[in-house]
Design an enzyme around this catalytic site. Sequence first.
Site, PDB file in Angstrom:
ATOM      1  N   SER A 450       0.916  -1.374  -0.018  1.00 14.64           N
ATOM      2  CA  SER A 450      -0.077   0.037  -0.088  1.00 14.64           C
ATOM      3  C   SER A 450       0.844   1.220   0.062  1.00 14.64           C
ATOM      4  CB  SER A 450      -0.978   0.046   1.184  1.00 14.64           C
ATOM      5  OG  SER A 450      -0.122  -0.103   2.547  1.00 14.64           O
ATOM      6  N   GLU A 501      -2.576  -0.036  -4.020  1.00 16.81           N
ATOM      7  CA  GLU A 501      -3.807  -0.570  -2.988  1.00 16.81           C
ATOM      8  C   GLU A 501      -4.747   0.742  -2.815  1.00 16.81           C
ATOM      9  OE1 GLU A 501      -2.854  -3.226   0.139  1.00 16.81           O
ATOM     10  OE2 GLU A 501      -1.163  -3.814  -0.938  1.00 16.81           O
ATOM     11  N   TRP A 578      -9.561 -12.229  10.189  1.00 14.43           N
ATOM     12  CA  TRP A 578     -10.077 -11.011  10.337  1.00 14.43           C
ATOM     13  C   TRP A 578     -11.419 -10.777  10.331  1.00 14.43           C
ATOM     14  CZ3 TRP A 578      -5.382  -7.775   8.531  1.00 14.43           C
ATOM     15  CH2 TRP A 578      -3.979  -8.180   9.230  1.00 14.43           C
ATOM     16  N   ASP A 616      -0.210 -12.045   1.128  1.00 11.93           N
ATOM     17  CA  ASP A 616       0.180 -11.380   2.586  1.00 11.93           C
ATOM     18  C   ASP A 616      -0.399 -12.453   3.576  1.00 11.93           C
ATOM     19  OD1 ASP A 616       1.483  -9.081   1.606  1.00 11.93           O
ATOM     20  OD2 ASP A 616      -0.448  -8.012   1.624  1.00 11.93           O
ATOM     21  N   GLU A 682       8.555  -7.844   9.389  1.00 12.46           N
ATOM     22  CA  GLU A 682       8.780  -6.504  10.069  1.00 12.46           C
ATOM     23  C   GLU A 682      10.215  -6.871  10.797  1.00 12.46           C
ATOM     24  OE1 GLU A 682       5.870  -5.086  12.721  1.00 12.46           O
ATOM     25  OE2 GLU A 682       7.375  -5.034  14.229  1.00 12.46           O
ATOM     26  N   HIS A 711       5.778   2.423  11.207  1.00 17.44           N
ATOM     27  CA  HIS A 711       4.708   2.794  12.459  1.00 17.44           C
ATOM     28  C   HIS A 711       4.819   4.168  13.013  1.00 17.44           C
ATOM     29  CE1 HIS A 711       5.631  -1.644  12.352  1.00 17.44           C
ATOM     30  NE2 HIS A 711       4.413  -1.531  12.417  1.00 17.44           N
ATOM     31  N   CYS A 743       6.297  -2.625   6.686  1.00 13.39           N
ATOM     32  CA  CYS A 743       5.014  -2.954   6.234  1.00 13.39           C
ATOM     33  C   CYS A 743       4.498  -1.861   5.256  1.00 13.39           C
ATOM     34  CB  CYS A 743       4.108  -2.848   7.844  1.00 13.39           C
ATOM     35  SG  CYS A 743       2.521  -3.623   7.754  1.00 13.39           S
TER      36      CYS A 743
END
Length: 776
Positions: A450, A501, A578, A616, A682, A711, A743
């Site tokens: 993304s 994305e 999820w 992913d 990560e 992050h 990420c």
Amino acid sequence: MPTSTTPAALPAATIVGYPRIGAARELKRAEEAYWAGRIDRAEFDSRTRELRRATRARLVELGLTGDAAVPETYSVYDQVLDAAATVGAVPARFADVVTGALDVDDLFTLARGDAEHPPLEMTKWFDTNYHYLVPEIGPDTAFGPALTQAVDLFREAREDGVTTRPVLVGPLTLLLLAKPADGAPEGFDPLDRLDDVVAAYAQVLAQLAEAGAPWVQLDEPGLVADQRVDAAALAQALQRSLRQLARSADRPRILVTTPYGGIGDLLPALLGTGVEAVHLDLTRGELPTVEQLAGVAGVQLVAGLVEGRSVWRTDLGTAAARLQELRDRVERAGGDPEAVGVGTSVSLQHVPHSLTAETALDPRLVETLAFADEKVAEVVRLAGGEVTPGAVDGPRSVVRDWEGVRNGSVWERQAALTDADLDRGPYAAREEAQQEVLQLPPLPTTTIGSFPQTDTIRTARAEHRAGRLDDDGYRAAMREEISQVIALQERLGLDVLVHGEAERNDMVQYFAENLDGFATTEHGWVQSYGSRCTRPSILFGDVSRPAPITVEWSQYAQSLTAKPVKGMLTGPVTILAWSFVRDDQPLGQTAQQVALALRDEVADLEAAGLRIVQVDEPALRELLPLRRADQPDYLRWSVDAFRLATGGAAVGTQVHTHLCYSEFNEVIDAIDGLDADVTSIESARSRGEVVEAIDPQRFDRGIGPGVWDIHSPRVPSQQEITELIERGEARIGARRLWVNPDCGLKTRAYAETEASLEHLVAAAKDARERIGVAAG
Ligand code: GLN
Ligand code: ZN
């Protein structure tokens, strides 16, 4: 001993906890307004006060009547943070900002940090999608009553005429979830502080008793998972802590809950501690045996028969039969069968508030669903003896016959699968074929998928959903975005490009919306952490793919560049993890169906000219069962599902995967088993420590330990990135090393993204030159 004025029994119907975000996400809105300075503290307090009042009133209305039937599970940010703050466990680095009696602002500081104070770390709460804040406890942590929230909320509820049951994460679980504070000596375990923390809990319980609380609930889910200490040590710590609390002079009666699984052989230890009530998760755990119940005389049980983490209606007839069986066993063990109450298996914080808000769901599906309010009603019916044991539960059987659920052709494909479908042949041959196709330089650079989600993108998506932007207009907006993202990556000099994305609201929901067998809700928000909520989709039937999903966007991106573009898919395990998933077949079977749909998507991407596909699996570790004995089976089906999704790819197609957490030691074999050609993980957040865990002999395929911690908005210097690349080279060797961020970049802004990627590409180029010189 409890004070003599307290009522003897806990009401027959209760729940472990309830969503606190608010049906209209009132808490989220209040928090975000307060943080942004749009409302002041008084307004924030009055809004949250109203939310709590309404929640308690709703629970009474739903039938949780009687003193202490309603648990006080409000939390402004996180229940583990609350417990830590209640007993004063504040890390030393906050000493200058978090002082004296703690309040809401202090909780926000601990949870969110500020420029000078890094916040508490956040991690997954058992095997759920909720995240808690990790307490930091050292040899010098000074425990003592600090945050008075539990007492304050009890008094507040009383003003509204409701006698609630205050709830705290229990002392043992608090320490099991904690990590050693900075500077703690080697070998220190937060559990070493058990006696001290229990002493602080005893003081808090005394305050609650003084305020008139008849009961308190201590959540001890740490008992249902395998821990860093063995079962005997756990039983001992459990007895030690709870006996000490039970012996204290002034305290409410104590209910200990054990959500998220069965406690098995720890039950006798728990029953022998002197607490007045014990809750058992009977949806994940077995009914206790008569032997395990030997100490039940004088202890009230709460049978957690209503599953608090799924969205399905309870099969009430079966639940009533199990309740009856439990009562029989309690009687045989010398206890009082009448003292067995009914509850949920876990807090209802993992499900949306109410089904009544959903107006667009298929009514045949609605018949099979229960959200938090509906589950409370189920508890009340079961506890009230309104259900005949063994009675047939109509609505659940309806779902299995409905044509939206069953898809015969999916079953046929599943039946025809063989091991060959999972196998792409030896890596050496793949590596050669891929290098021939891709011609990548050493240390290839790429991103995780993304790019920043700008307001323009969000607006276009929202306008399209609302029907104000037609399909063509929407497509044009997304294409414009893709072409900008491709141009940027070309300019930066990245080697493997992505389309960005932009079209995805969420990496799982996007696929759920485009696959058959899923439903999406309008208001089904569930708290993920703090003010963050997700709206999980409901996987209710056989999964299939009516049409290609991502191909158009990826193909367009590839048409704009000569460099390879990665097709970008979400893996089967993450899609399951999820979403709310069906419970009428094993998870592995459901994963296989999702994998088949993805397999078709991979084939279509290849046919459209994409030479790299990334699948992913950030949730691979999340679904790992809490008990080690259950893990091998899980790892088998989850790895197989990934391999089924990717196993049809040609030898020359490079398959990537991405995992975004650094604690992957437990699943390292599984990652190896995925057999992806390239794995990004990560790593920068832990300053590259992850790299040490990788055994280059075994893990001999492409690997990209992240070199930029995405992050935070911080831009890493080229030098920092170089150091991380060198660390990777030293351990893994340059030959299979990739250079990428930790990420995806969707939460970042363009300014820091461009600057950071510039440094990343420059660091990789320098390293390449160095290697070239060394080799030449
Ligand atoms: N491809 C996804 C992205 O870049 C991966 C996100 C994730 O790992 N959670 O956003
Ligand atoms: Zn990630």
